[in-house]
Design a protein around this motif. Structure first.
Motif, PDB file in Angstrom:
ATOM      1  N   ILE A  48       6.646   6.512  -5.377  1.00 45.41           N
ATOM      2  CA  ILE A  48       5.982   5.499  -4.413  1.00 45.41           C
ATOM      3  C   ILE A  48       4.505   5.916  -4.018  1.00 45.41           C
ATOM      4  N   GLY A  49       4.194   7.479  -3.955  1.00 44.08           N
ATOM      5  CA  GLY A  49       2.884   7.875  -3.756  1.00 44.08           C
ATOM      6  C   GLY A  49       1.952   7.399  -4.958  1.00 44.08           C
ATOM      7  N   ALA A 101       1.123   3.773  -4.605  1.00 43.15           N
ATOM      8  CA  ALA A 101       0.292   3.540  -3.781  1.00 43.15           C
ATOM      9  C   ALA A 101      -0.971   3.777  -3.949  1.00 43.15           C
ATOM     10  N   PHE A 129      -2.368   1.258  -6.448  1.00 42.26           N
ATOM     11  CA  PHE A 129      -2.642  -0.160  -5.804  1.00 42.26           C
ATOM     12  C   PHE A 129      -4.013  -0.158  -4.873  1.00 42.26           C
ATOM     13  N   ALA A 130      -3.798   0.948  -4.133  1.00 43.90           N
ATOM     14  CA  ALA A 130      -4.953   1.278  -3.406  1.00 43.90           C
ATOM     15  C   ALA A 130      -6.431   1.361  -4.225  1.00 43.90           C
ATOM     16  N   TRP A 181      -0.991  -9.949  -1.328  1.00 41.29           N
ATOM     17  CA  TRP A 181      -0.265  -8.961  -1.175  1.00 41.29           C
ATOM     18  C   TRP A 181       0.905  -9.058  -2.023  1.00 41.29           C
ATOM     19  N   VAL A 222       1.619  -6.568  -4.759  1.00 42.13           N
ATOM     20  CA  VAL A 222       2.598  -5.286  -4.758  1.00 42.13           C
ATOM     21  C   VAL A 222       3.729  -5.658  -5.477  1.00 42.13           C
ATOM     22  N   GLY A 274       4.462  -3.563  -9.015  1.00 38.37           N
ATOM     23  CA  GLY A 274       5.992  -2.910  -8.556  1.00 38.37           C
ATOM     24  C   GLY A 274       6.892  -2.891 -10.033  1.00 38.37           C
TER      25      GLY A 274
END
Length: 207
Positions: free
Chosen positions: A64-65, A68, A71-72, A97, A100, A104
């Motif tokens: 997940i990190g 993220a 995506f950042a 959004w 995401v 994902g």
């Protein structure tokens, strides 16, 4: 004899190098006017997320990190392109959004495929199916989300949704197949079995 799935999780140093290479690829191709190669090569972002799921997967919190962070980076590139690169902000809407779940999906399918990958041509049908699934899901979320939630379309309909999807899907799938295909060629050329064969053929003949 049926071969067992390969363990594709690289060591820490390799993970870092792969992560940096994927980030550089996304930065170089994301944004038509802003990115250094954006005018010449298709956006590699979706392939980057798929390959990150494949190579850099780990336990759930780490995954997940990583997602993220990627995506950042994608968001920062988009904001920089709009703020300083002169790129239109047409796509920067509340529907942004929906990227995401779009990315994902690619990341998740990459993780799923990694657990079933074997080095060799026998994996190609499964890889092709994984890429088609990732591309279709991503486009459903990205293009579908933009069509439904961006506010750019006055009359929303099933026909319009299908038209939007058909317009974007071929390019999305084409770019995904090309980038992952190139990565697969490099992966196979550097696979332990191939490197080992090279050492056997050209190594020290002494026992």
């Amino acid at each position: 004899i049926q071969r067992a799935p390969m363990t594709t999780t690289p060591d820490t140093r390799s993970r870092l190098l792969i992560g940096l290479a994927l980030a550089a690829l996304m930065a170089a191709t994301r944004g038509q006017q802003f990115a250094p190669l954006g005018q010449h090569l298709p956006d590699a972002s979706l392939a980057v997320f798929f390959l990150a799921g494949f190579y850099l997967r780990g336990r759930a919190p780490g995954g997940i990190g990583l997602f993220a962070a990627l995506f950042a980076l994608a968001t920062a590139i988009d904001l920089a392109a709009i703020g300083w690169g002169g790129v239109s902000g047409y796509c920067l809407t509340p529907a942004y959004w929906m990227l995401v779940p779009a990315y994902g999906a690619a990341f998740g399918v990459g993780r799923w495929y990694a657990g079933r990958h074997v080095d060799g041509a026998s994996t190609l049908p499964l890889l092709a199916g994984a890429l088609l699934t990732a591309g279709l899901l991503a486009e459903l979320f990205a293009s579908g989300g933009f069509y439904l939630f961006s506010g750019r379309f006055a009359d929303v309909s099933a026909v319009g949704f299908g038209h939007s999807l058909v317009n974007c899907l071929p390019g999305t799938l084409g770019a995904l197949l090309v980038y992952v295909g190139l990565a697969a060629a490099v992966h196979l050329s550097l696979s332990p079995a191939r490197l080992g064969a090279g050492r056997v053929g050209g190594g020290d003949p002494r026992p």
